[in-house]
Motif scaffolding. Structure first.
Motif, short mmCIF file in Angstrom:
data_model
loop_
_atom_site.label_atom_id
_atom_site.label_comp_id
_atom_site.label_asym_id
_atom_site.label_seq_id
_atom_site.Cartn_x
_atom_site.Cartn_y
_atom_site.Cartn_z
N GLY A 118 1.08 -1.17 -0.01
CA GLY A 118 -0.45 0.25 -0.32
C GLY A 118 0.68 1.51 0.16
N HIS A 119 2.18 1.06 0.42
CA HIS A 119 2.55 2.30 0.55
C HIS A 119 2.92 3.22 -1.33
CE1 HIS A 119 6.61 4.82 1.61
NE2 HIS A 119 7.34 4.68 0.68
N GLY A 120 3.52 2.60 -2.15
CA GLY A 120 3.40 2.75 -3.60
C GLY A 120 4.68 2.99 -3.97
N ALA A 121 5.28 3.37 -4.96
CA ALA A 121 6.53 3.53 -5.38
C ALA A 121 7.47 4.80 -4.90
CB ALA A 121 6.44 3.23 -7.22
N ASP A 122 8.90 4.86 -4.18
CA ASP A 122 9.35 6.10 -4.65
C ASP A 122 9.24 6.85 -5.34
OD1 ASP A 122 8.76 6.34 -1.21
OD2 ASP A 122 9.75 4.16 -1.35
N CYS A 176 0.22 4.88 -7.97
CA CYS A 176 0.91 3.92 -7.79
C CYS A 176 1.88 4.78 -7.11
CB CYS A 176 0.92 2.67 -7.93
SG CYS A 176 2.22 2.52 -9.58
N THR A 177 2.33 6.15 -6.96
CA THR A 177 3.16 6.98 -6.75
C THR A 177 2.93 6.82 -5.05
OG1 THR A 177 3.36 7.62 -8.17
CG2 THR A 177 4.29 8.67 -6.87
N ALA A 178 3.89 6.87 -4.21
CA ALA A 178 4.05 7.91 -2.56
C ALA A 178 4.07 8.61 -2.68
CB ALA A 178 5.31 6.92 -2.07
N TRP A 179 3.08 9.08 -1.17
CA TRP A 179 3.76 9.91 -0.73
C TRP A 179 5.23 10.50 -0.43
CZ3 TRP A 179 1.44 14.07 0.69
CH2 TRP A 179 1.42 15.46 1.58
N ASN A 180 5.15 11.69 -1.07
CA ASN A 180 6.54 12.38 -1.48
C ASN A 180 7.11 11.52 -2.79
OD1 ASN A 180 6.32 15.09 -0.01
ND2 ASN A 180 7.34 13.75 1.61
N GLY A 181 6.36 11.12 -3.43
CA GLY A 181 7.39 9.97 -5.00
C GLY A 181 7.70 11.07 -5.78
N LYS A 237 6.86 4.99 -26.10
CA LYS A 237 5.12 4.50 -26.61
C LYS A 237 5.62 5.85 -27.77
CE LYS A 237 1.95 4.31 -24.09
NZ LYS A 237 0.49 4.66 -23.22
N GLY A 238 5.65 6.89 -27.81
CA GLY A 238 5.44 7.99 -29.17
C GLY A 238 4.98 9.51 -29.24
N GLN A 239 4.06 9.16 -27.69
CA GLN A 239 3.41 10.68 -27.69
C GLN A 239 4.40 11.13 -26.55
OE1 GLN A 239 -0.92 8.73 -27.04
NE2 GLN A 239 -0.74 9.03 -29.19
N ILE A 240 3.82 12.68 -25.99
CA ILE A 240 4.21 13.02 -25.10
C ILE A 240 3.21 12.87 -24.14
CG2 ILE A 240 5.18 15.18 -24.65
CD1 ILE A 240 6.79 15.73 -26.99
N GLU A 241 3.07 12.60 -23.29
CA GLU A 241 2.22 12.94 -22.17
C GLU A 241 1.54 14.43 -21.49
OE1 GLU A 241 2.34 9.35 -19.32
OE2 GLU A 241 3.57 10.27 -19.07
N LYS A 242 0.29 14.58 -21.11
CA LYS A 242 0.09 15.73 -20.27
C LYS A 242 -0.34 15.06 -19.22
CE LYS A 242 -1.40 17.80 -24.40
NZ LYS A 242 -3.49 18.51 -25.07
N LEU A 243 -0.19 15.91 -17.76
CA LEU A 243 -0.24 15.61 -16.47
C LEU A 243 -0.77 16.01 -15.74
CD1 LEU A 243 1.14 13.28 -14.59
CD2 LEU A 243 2.54 14.71 -14.59
N PRO A 244 -1.72 15.49 -15.35
CA PRO A 244 -3.17 16.47 -14.47
C PRO A 244 -2.12 17.03 -13.45
CG PRO A 244 -4.08 13.80 -14.65
CD PRO A 244 -2.68 14.50 -15.75
N LEU A 245 -2.30 18.31 -13.00
CA LEU A 245 -0.93 18.39 -12.12
C LEU A 245 -1.67 18.22 -10.28
CD1 LEU A 245 0.43 22.07 -13.48
CD2 LEU A 245 1.22 19.54 -13.10
N ASN A 246 -3.36 18.50 -10.09
CA ASN A 246 -3.82 17.88 -8.71
C ASN A 246 -3.14 17.01 -8.28
OD1 ASN A 246 -5.40 16.75 -11.21
ND2 ASN A 246 -6.52 15.95 -9.40
N LEU A 287 -1.75 15.99 -3.90
CA LEU A 287 -1.96 16.35 -3.74
C LEU A 287 -1.35 14.69 -2.60
CD1 LEU A 287 -5.44 15.18 -5.16
CD2 LEU A 287 -4.99 16.32 -3.74
N LYS A 288 -0.08 13.88 -3.07
CA LYS A 288 0.04 13.13 -2.75
C LYS A 288 2.41 13.92 -2.49
CE LYS A 288 -1.00 9.58 -5.25
NZ LYS A 288 -0.73 8.24 -5.09
N ASN A 289 2.46 15.31 -2.29
CA ASN A 289 3.40 16.04 -3.05
C ASN A 289 4.64 15.13 -3.85
OD1 ASN A 289 2.83 18.17 -0.63
ND2 ASN A 289 4.70 17.49 0.21
#
Length: 328
Positions: A204-208, A223-228, A237-246, A250-252
């Protein structure tokens, strides 16, 4: 001499043609003339010949980015004829010239095939995990495309640093390769619930730290940990991602990039630091270059690039340029 010469943008590796009467280049001041014994093949080699890479050399040009070989002529005191070296230069040719600053002596126990794939993959992974992500012993490190060239390097380096490694890949065979080279857990990222599997194996910790050369950052935030720390290496994959900054909020979470080649211009003092750490790990035996089972030749080199593009290969794909004992 024989070399692959690109005179116009190509559709892909299948259009590469081996020329047989290319003039042998002479070294300028500050350069070495090197007989190429083996080359490392990379995904960006295909982008380069297609005109899709950020660097677009003028025509005609010889592609390639990594090599290992023997110094034929030297214009500097640091190297002499007969030295076994590896480095980075336009390398798809029997004889090349390279700036001496782009060349390093081969680890004494390595073959040319092993050394040919060191110059880009290993410092990329080390600088990413250490300089950018600050990976610590005891942390969980999620490595995507863990059976690929930079991925295998990252698996070994993360293990050497004391991390618990969670490897992802797209097939059972590639997951086995990742486990062979040190991964503690192996998860197929084609599974719909792969992020849940990451949370399960980390209790349940997630990946640091998330090491991503593919383009799976957005999904990895689940699945990223707090302060990850999310480490952007590339976009296979050939595409540059768009990342939801929220999700970062929420997880630092921190999201950082790694462009190893830009250290030459922006932080050249870090380069010897990275290589010293890597050579120490090479000599200790904690890092052992992993090679794809098919070793290509100069003539069949394009097939190696096709295997990378089709995701058929694993570890580091190399081509050997002669039939002699690779250690000479």
């Amino acid at each position: 001499m024989k070399a692959y010469v690109v005179n116009q943008w190509l559709k892909g590796p299948e259009d590469l043609t081996l020329s047989t009467n290319v003039p042998v280049p002479e070294p300028k001041e500050g350069e070495l003339q090197i007989q190429v014994k083996a080359v490392g093949l990379n995904f960006f080699d295909t982008l380069m010949i297609q005109g899709r890479y950020q660097i677009k050399p003028p025509f005609p040009f010889i592609p390639g980015g990594e090599f290992a070989g023997i110094v034929l002529k030297s214009t500097v005191a640091d190297f002499k004829a007969g030295d076994r070296v590896f480095g980075s230069a336009a390398s798809f040719a029997e004889v090349i010239t390279a700036p001496y600053r782009n060349v390093l002596p081969m680890p004494s126990s390595f073959t040319f095939e092993q050394a040919a794939g060191l110059y880009i993959t290993y410092p990329t992974s080390y600088a990413g995990l250490v300089l950018r992500a600050n990976l610590k012993a005891g942390e969980y490190c999620l490595i995507h495309a863990a059976a690929g060239g930079v991925g295998i390097a990252a698996v070994q380096i993360a293990k050497a640093l004391g991390a618990t490694v969670i490897a992802t890949a797209g097939s059972k065979e590639k997951l086995e390769v990742a486990k062979k080279f040190g991964a503690d857990f192996a998860i197929n990222y084609r599974d719909e619930n792969w992020t849940a599997q990451v949370k399960k194996v980390t209790n349940g910790h997630g990946a640091d730290v998330v090491y991503d050369p593919v383009g799976l950052i957005e999904e990895s935030t689940k699945c990223t940990a707090w302060n990850g720390r999310l480490l952007v290496i590339g976009f296979a994959k050939g595409q540059i991602e768009k990342l939801p900054l929220n999700r970062l909020l929420l997880k630092n979470i921190s999201a950082v990039g790694l462009h190893w080649g830009a250290y030459t211009k922006n932080e050249p003092e870090r380069i010897p630091e990275v290589w010293k750490a890597l050579f120490d790990l090479f000599e200790s035996g904690k890092l052992n270059p992993a090679l794809y089972e098919n070793i290509y030749s100069l003539a069949t080199l394009p097939r190696g690039l096709e295997a990378i593009n089709a995701r058929e290969s694993y570890a580091k794909v190399v081509a050997r340029f002669d039939q002699h004992d690779s250690k000479i």
